[in-house]
Design a protein around this motif. Structure first.
Motif, PDB file in Angstrom:
ATOM      1  N   TYR A  63       0.812  -1.219   0.000  1.00  0.00           N
ATOM      2  CA  TYR A  63       0.000   0.000   0.000  1.00  0.00           C
ATOM      3  C   TYR A  63       0.841   1.264   0.000  1.00  0.00           C
ATOM      4  O   TYR A  63       0.556   2.197  -0.736  1.00  0.00           O
ATOM      5  CB  TYR A  63      -0.921  -0.015   1.220  1.00  0.00           C
ATOM      6  N   ALA A  64       1.901   1.321   0.795  1.00  0.00           N
ATOM      7  CA  ALA A  64       2.654   2.576   0.934  1.00  0.00           C
ATOM      8  C   ALA A  64       4.126   2.420   0.600  1.00  0.00           C
ATOM      9  O   ALA A  64       4.928   3.267   0.962  1.00  0.00           O
ATOM     10  CB  ALA A  64       2.498   3.103   2.363  1.00  0.00           C
ATOM     11  N   LYS A  65       4.501   1.368  -0.084  1.00  0.00           N
ATOM     12  CA  LYS A  65       5.909   1.230  -0.434  1.00  0.00           C
ATOM     13  C   LYS A  65       6.327   2.341  -1.385  1.00  0.00           C
ATOM     14  O   LYS A  65       5.666   2.609  -2.373  1.00  0.00           O
ATOM     15  CB  LYS A  65       6.170  -0.133  -1.062  1.00  0.00           C
ATOM     16  N   GLY A  66       7.434   2.978  -1.052  1.00  0.00           N
ATOM     17  CA  GLY A  66       7.931   4.057  -1.890  1.00  0.00           C
ATOM     18  C   GLY A  66       7.287   5.397  -1.599  1.00  0.00           C
ATOM     19  O   GLY A  66       7.686   6.417  -2.138  1.00  0.00           O
ATOM     20  N   ASP A  67       6.287   5.417  -0.721  1.00  0.00           N
ATOM     21  CA  ASP A  67       5.608   6.657  -0.363  1.00  0.00           C
ATOM     22  C   ASP A  67       6.004   7.055   1.057  1.00  0.00           C
ATOM     23  O   ASP A  67       6.613   6.299   1.804  1.00  0.00           O
ATOM     24  CB  ASP A  67       4.090   6.490  -0.441  1.00  0.00           C
ATOM     25  N   VAL A  68       5.615   8.264   1.431  1.00  0.00           N
ATOM     26  CA  VAL A  68       5.805   8.691   2.816  1.00  0.00           C
ATOM     27  C   VAL A  68       4.849   7.884   3.689  1.00  0.00           C
ATOM     28  O   VAL A  68       3.664   7.791   3.411  1.00  0.00           O
ATOM     29  CB  VAL A  68       5.535  10.198   2.967  1.00  0.00           C
ATOM     30  N   VAL A  69       5.372   7.262   4.734  1.00  0.00           N
ATOM     31  CA  VAL A  69       4.548   6.410   5.588  1.00  0.00           C
ATOM     32  C   VAL A  69       3.795   7.265   6.594  1.00  0.00           C
ATOM     33  O   VAL A  69       4.397   8.041   7.330  1.00  0.00           O
ATOM     34  CB  VAL A  69       5.430   5.377   6.323  1.00  0.00           C
ATOM     35  N   ASN A  70       2.498   7.128   6.626  1.00  0.00           N
ATOM     36  CA  ASN A  70       1.660   7.821   7.605  1.00  0.00           C
ATOM     37  C   ASN A  70       0.886   6.769   8.395  1.00  0.00           C
ATOM     38  O   ASN A  70      -0.119   6.246   7.909  1.00  0.00           O
ATOM     39  CB  ASN A  70       0.701   8.781   6.910  1.00  0.00           C
ATOM     40  N   PRO A  71       1.326   6.444   9.618  1.00  0.00           N
ATOM     41  CA  PRO A  71       0.666   5.396  10.386  1.00  0.00           C
ATOM     42  C   PRO A  71      -0.811   5.653  10.653  1.00  0.00           C
ATOM     43  O   PRO A  71      -1.548   4.710  10.937  1.00  0.00           O
ATOM     44  CB  PRO A  71       1.457   5.385  11.704  1.00  0.00           C
ATOM     45  N   GLU A  72      -1.256   6.908  10.552  1.00  0.00           N
ATOM     46  CA  GLU A  72      -2.662   7.222  10.829  1.00  0.00           C
ATOM     47  C   GLU A  72      -3.462   7.461   9.558  1.00  0.00           C
ATOM     48  O   GLU A  72      -4.561   8.019   9.600  1.00  0.00           O
ATOM     49  CB  GLU A  72      -2.743   8.429  11.762  1.00  0.00           C
ATOM     50  N   ASP A  73      -2.925   7.042   8.407  1.00  0.00           N
ATOM     51  CA  ASP A  73      -3.666   7.159   7.151  1.00  0.00           C
ATOM     52  C   ASP A  73      -4.581   5.946   6.988  1.00  0.00           C
ATOM     53  O   ASP A  73      -4.146   4.864   6.613  1.00  0.00           O
ATOM     54  CB  ASP A  73      -2.695   7.248   5.970  1.00  0.00           C
TER      55      ASP A  73
END
Length: 260
Positions: free
Chosen positions: A88-98
């Motif tokens: 889902y978030a590989k390569g993106d900024v990780v937002n634990p609350e997204d």
């Protein structure tokens, strides 16, 4: 993801009984919102999203690195479906609350859970798991693709051993505090049992979920491998922990947050 999926199935075990039957007796218990490793660039984390006090989404991964997600589906208050997305978030900024994602669980590929009198069958896209239960609905063994993978021993409500059979057998034993274990709350209340969503040391094993109190020490074949020192809130739930890994003499710190 395989371990993740198979652990989640455990959680379902307790869903055999009605969730309200397994809620902690402490009426002030708050639901876990996040656990995050602090002071590390790529610290582990897990975060939880609720709708009408029902756990519906879970994120986990490493800060500034990657995030995997799960969306949960229920029927008659039992967890029966889980959608996984490890990319889902590989390569993106990780937002634990997204938690903006939303999957149609009737069409999206999902893991499924079915319940029997003394066991729970978990059908993953990789493997099949059977979780055998005792009369107290505690997990006593895990059958992975028709082979015994783990056994569990209890003293009343407290887990005393997790045993791994095979050509190189080993076992874990534990000591506990007397405070509320928020991972066990997720397990008993919602049926969530997934080793990967627990970022604490030893996250690849189920033992963090299976006792009502928090683990203080973990021994492997009698040798101390992890220790945990907690701070607690007024509801007797941990708000932080300092964990020590004896295998590499490294200290890890984690912070907990809860719903209001």
């Amino acid at each position: 993801m395989k371990n993740l999926i198979f652990v989640l199935s455990f959680a379902f075990l307790f869903s055999c009984s009605k969730p309200e039957d397994n809620q902690p007796s402490n009426s002030n218990v708050k639901l876990l919102k996040s656990v995050t490793e602090t002071g590390e660039t790529y610290g582990g984390f897990s975060s939880y999203h609720y709708e009408n006090n029902i756990l519906t989404k879970v994120n986990y991964g490493e800060l500034n690195n990657y995030m995997a997600i799960q969306q949960l589906g229920y029927e008659n208050k039992k967890l029966i479906k889980i959608a996984h997305d490890d990319d889902y978030a590989k390569g993106d900024v990780v937002n634990p609350e997204d938690f903006s994602y939303n999957y149609n669980l009737n069409s999206y590929p999902v893991e499924t859970i079915s319940y029997m009198t003394n066991s729970i069958f978990y059908k993953s896209i990789y493997r099949d798991y059977i979780y055998n239960l005792n009369s107290q609905k505690q997990i006593t063994s895990i059958i992975e693709n028709n082979s015994l993978s783990n056994e569990f021993v209890y003293n009343n409500t407290q887990l005393t051993k997790q045993k791994h059979p095979g050509s190189n057998p080993y076992e874990y034993t534990f000591t506990f505090d007397d405070k509320i274990n928020p991972f066990n709350v997720l397990y008993t209340k919602f049926g969530l049992l997934d080793d990967y969503i627990c970022p604490l040391l030893g996250r690849n094993y189920l033992y963090h979920f299976l006792s009502p109190n928090n683990i203080k020490e973990v021994y492997k074949n009698g040798v101390l491998i992890y220790s945990f020192i907690y701070q607690y809130n007024d509801e007797n739930q941990p708000i932080s922990v300092v964990a020590y890994d004896y295998s590499n003499s490294k200290t890890h710190q984690y912070a907990y947050t809860y719903t209001n």
